[in-house]
Design an enzyme around this catalytic site. Structure first.
Site, mmCIF file in Angstrom:
data_model
loop_
_atom_site.group_PDB
_atom_site.id
_atom_site.type_symbol
_atom_site.label_atom_id
_atom_site.label_comp_id
_atom_site.label_asym_id
_atom_site.label_seq_id
_atom_site.Cartn_x
_atom_site.Cartn_y
_atom_site.Cartn_z
ATOM 1 N N TYR A 295 -58.565 27.976 48.405
ATOM 2 C CA TYR A 295 -58.438 27.181 47.172
ATOM 3 C C TYR A 295 -57.120 27.503 46.473
ATOM 4 O O TYR A 295 -56.368 26.604 46.079
ATOM 5 C CB TYR A 295 -59.611 27.461 46.240
ATOM 6 C CG TYR A 295 -59.403 26.934 44.839
ATOM 7 C CD1 TYR A 295 -59.611 25.590 44.543
ATOM 8 C CD2 TYR A 295 -58.975 27.779 43.811
ATOM 9 C CE1 TYR A 295 -59.394 25.101 43.265
ATOM 10 C CE2 TYR A 295 -58.766 27.299 42.531
ATOM 11 C CZ TYR A 295 -58.973 25.962 42.268
ATOM 12 O OH TYR A 295 -58.761 25.474 40.982
ATOM 13 N N SER B 282 -53.282 25.813 38.508
ATOM 14 C CA SER B 282 -54.233 26.896 38.263
ATOM 15 C C SER B 282 -53.497 28.232 38.240
ATOM 16 O O SER B 282 -52.430 28.383 38.856
ATOM 17 C CB SER B 282 -55.296 26.928 39.369
ATOM 18 O OG SER B 282 -56.128 28.059 39.252
#
Length: 223
Positions: free
Chosen positions: A147, A135
């Site tokens: 996250y 990501s």
């Protein structure tokens, strides 16, 4: 001989799009997720090239069994796309939910490790390819993002695994997207990256000649 791709998180979004794109590119696809009904629909759509396996990828024994079933069905394992992942409902550390962190870390980190551990003996046989979903959050520091920290692990692990696999001519690639319009978000994001964009990146990485190892593909929305 037709090659085989093993995909986790294959019931929707990036995983489902990648299954369709890989099958179109003449790959067999082994599809893993907990949502058996959705997997069956995608497998039926793809046809004989697809195998649907209901699997909780945080269960190491279940992942090992799924790898075995895939090899038994298609004869070999040539590539893996460790795509399953999740986020949390509360941002930040102070206001975060440790129970959600526990669930997220097991899926975003341990499931990737379990998948790699189970698949590498088969990938070694085929000089295969391990691909994992990272990501933009794993490249940037985002305020209080647990996250994001899991994705930093993914990026670091992918680089380390690439060096390990290089010893036997295997390859590892991390796919690093910005915001993607998937069920990960509660509201549609039509102007952002689409699952098909990520799927095309996976197929591109898989299609490289033996002399080329793409270590990372970083994609951002064009709006």
């Amino acid at each position: 001989m037709t090659k085989t791709l093993f995909i986790t998180g294959a019931s929707s979004g990036i995983g489902a799009a990648t299954a369709r794109a890989a099958a179109k590119a003449a790959w067999n696809v082994s599809l893993l997720a907990r949502s058996k009904d959705k997997l069956d629909e995608i497998a039926e759509e793809i046809g004989d090239r697809a195998l649907a396996i209901e699997c909780d990828v945080t269960d190491r024994a279940a992942v090992e069994a799924a790898v075995g079933t895939t090899v038994e069905t298609f004869g070999a394992l040539d590539a893996v796309f460790a795509n399953a992942g999740t986020g949390t409902s509360k941002a930040g550390v102070e206001q975060g939910d440790p129970d959600e962190w526990h669930t997220m870390i097991h899926l975003n980190i341990m499931a990737v490790l379990y998948t790699a551990h189970a698949a590498l003996p088969e990938l070694r046989k085929t000089k295969g390819h391990f691909i994992v979903t990272g990501s933009k959050a794993g490249r940037d520091h985002l305020k209080g993002s647990v996250y994001g920290a899991t994705k930093w692990f993914v990026h670091g692990f992918a680089g380390n695994l690439a060096e390990e696999m290089r010893e036997w001519n295997g390859r590892c690639t991390v796919i690093s997207p910005g915001m993607v319009d998937t069920p990960f978000f509660e509201e549609p994001k039509p102007g952002k990256l689409q699952p098909e964009d990520i799927a095309d990146a996976v197929v591109f990485a898989l299609g490289q000649r033996e002399t080329s190892a793409i270590r990372e593909i970083h994609l951002m929305p064009n709006d």
